[in-house]
Design an enzyme around this catalytic site. Structure first.
Site, PDB file in Angstrom:
ATOM      1  N   GLU A 180      56.198  40.262  20.663  1.00  0.00           N
ATOM      2  CA  GLU A 180      57.471  40.625  20.040  1.00  0.00           C
ATOM      3  C   GLU A 180      57.236  41.232  18.667  1.00  0.00           C
ATOM      4  O   GLU A 180      56.151  41.106  18.094  1.00  0.00           O
ATOM      5  CB  GLU A 180      58.391  39.409  19.940  1.00  0.00           C
ATOM      6  CG  GLU A 180      57.813  38.256  19.145  1.00  0.00           C
ATOM      7  CD  GLU A 180      58.702  37.025  19.201  1.00  0.00           C
ATOM      8  OE1 GLU A 180      59.248  36.670  18.136  1.00  0.00           O
ATOM      9  OE2 GLU A 180      58.849  36.417  20.285  1.00  0.00           O
ATOM     10  N   HIS A 202      58.375  33.853  12.795  1.00  0.00           N
ATOM     11  CA  HIS A 202      58.852  33.164  13.990  1.00  0.00           C
ATOM     12  C   HIS A 202      57.677  32.337  14.505  1.00  0.00           C
ATOM     13  O   HIS A 202      56.717  32.871  15.055  1.00  0.00           O
ATOM     14  CB  HIS A 202      59.321  34.165  15.046  1.00  0.00           C
ATOM     15  CG  HIS A 202      59.789  33.524  16.309  1.00  0.00           C
ATOM     16  ND1 HIS A 202      59.848  34.205  17.515  1.00  0.00           N
ATOM     17  CD2 HIS A 202      60.239  32.262  16.575  1.00  0.00           C
ATOM     18  CE1 HIS A 202      60.299  33.382  18.453  1.00  0.00           C
ATOM     19  NE2 HIS A 202      60.540  32.207  17.907  1.00  0.00           N
TER      20      HIS A 202
END
EC number: 3.1.21.-
Length: 312
Positions: free
Chosen positions: A113, A164
């Site tokens: 990602e 994240h």
């Protein structure tokens, strides 16, 4: 004065009228201008792809969320191309000017990602950016750091460090985030740094005792502005403060106006099912005043009344 003698109204000098108007105008500018703020947001957009955003209901909600923010840091953008972000920018550009900055795809497995900054290019610009050099492979998705201008003489720029974490390594990654802070603050000689993102810093991923022993908790100068216990998840069955904003630096503290989660299902009157099509997280956000916090609005109101009374 003898009765019957005419009374003529006293002429108010022009200079007095001008002074009174200047006082009123100046105080009103302070009162109204003090509410103007610059909003920085972070949002785990839950596996964001073009296939997802072209759905009208998802796109409409995402655009409304993005339009609230002067800088938005998106996480879980999994599109290998730029098409997803370009599509969102096309929808946003109708009323305001936006640009974006993104990392490469990050991750240790086939699942990868990006971090994506979407920002108001008429209000801020990117000064510097770099991908943190994670030589020891501590981070699953190493921070993509960027420095932005701010419309403030008190704080002309701020550094954003998004992260994240992966749930199984939350403690290790968050402690390593302190090293990222040291790296960027030395590199750019700027200690006004905002660390933000889906830290997974609660519930099963990070017990409270371990949370309180983190370097970002024990080292001086770091302020966790999203309170522990603030639910950042959409599902009614969960109540976890996964998403966080941590601020460092005197400039950030002086300009801090507010920090909160954005409960978009409630704001946009969505059912849980409808909201989950967008994300299972709420965005988190911080608002910075453009000038240092000085006189509170209620005090300005009092000052305005007193000034007018002194002028007659």
């Amino acid at each position: 004065m003898p009765s019957g003698q005419p009374v003529f109204p006293r002429r108010v000098p022009d200079a007095y009228i001008a002074m009174r108007g200047l006082v009123v105008a100046s105080l009103l500018i302070l009162l109204v201008g003090g509410t103007d703020a610059f909003r920085i947001c972070a949002f785990n957009a839950h596996r964001l792809t073009l296939t997802k955003v072209i759905k009208e209901s998802v796109m409409d909600t995402l655009v409304q969320i993005l339009a609230r923010c002067d800088i938005m840091v998106l996480q879980e953008v999994v599109d290998s191309s730029q098409n997803t972000v370009l599509f969102l920018l096309q929808k946003l550009q109708s009323s305001k000017s936006y640009s974006f900055l993104n990392s490469s795809l990050l991750g240790r497995s086939t699942y990868k990602e990006k971090y994506v900054y979407i920002y108001r290019s008429d209000k801020t610009q990117v000064l510097n950016f770099y991908q943190y050099n994670d030589t020891e492979d501590i981070f699953a998705r190493e921070p993509f750091v960027a420095q932005f201008t701010l419309p403030s003489k008190i704080l002309p720029s701020v550094v954003l460090v998004p992260l994240h974490t992966t749930p199984k390594d939350v403690e290790k990654e968050l402690n390593a985030l302190y090293d990222v802070f040291l790296d960027v603050s030395q590199r750019w000689q700027n200690e006004n740094v905002i660390l933000l993102g889906d830290f997974n810093a609660d519930c099963a991923s990070l017990a409270k005792k371990r949370l309180n022993s983190l370097l970002l908790r024990t080292k001086a100068g770091f302020h966790w502005v999203i309170p522990d216990g603030e639910d950042t998840t959409v599902r009614a069955s969960t109540n976890c403060t996964y998403d966080r904003i941590v601020m460092h630096g005197q400039g950030c503290q002086k300009l801090l106006k507010a920090a909160a989660t954005f409960d978009f299902p409630r704001r946009f009157q969505l059912t849980e099912e409808e909201a989950l099509r967008v994300s299972d997280h709420y965005p988190v956000e911080v608002e910075l005043n453009k000038a240092a916090q000085g006189i509170p609005p209620h005090c300005l109101s009092t000052l305005l009344l007193l000034s007018l009374s002194q002028l007659g």
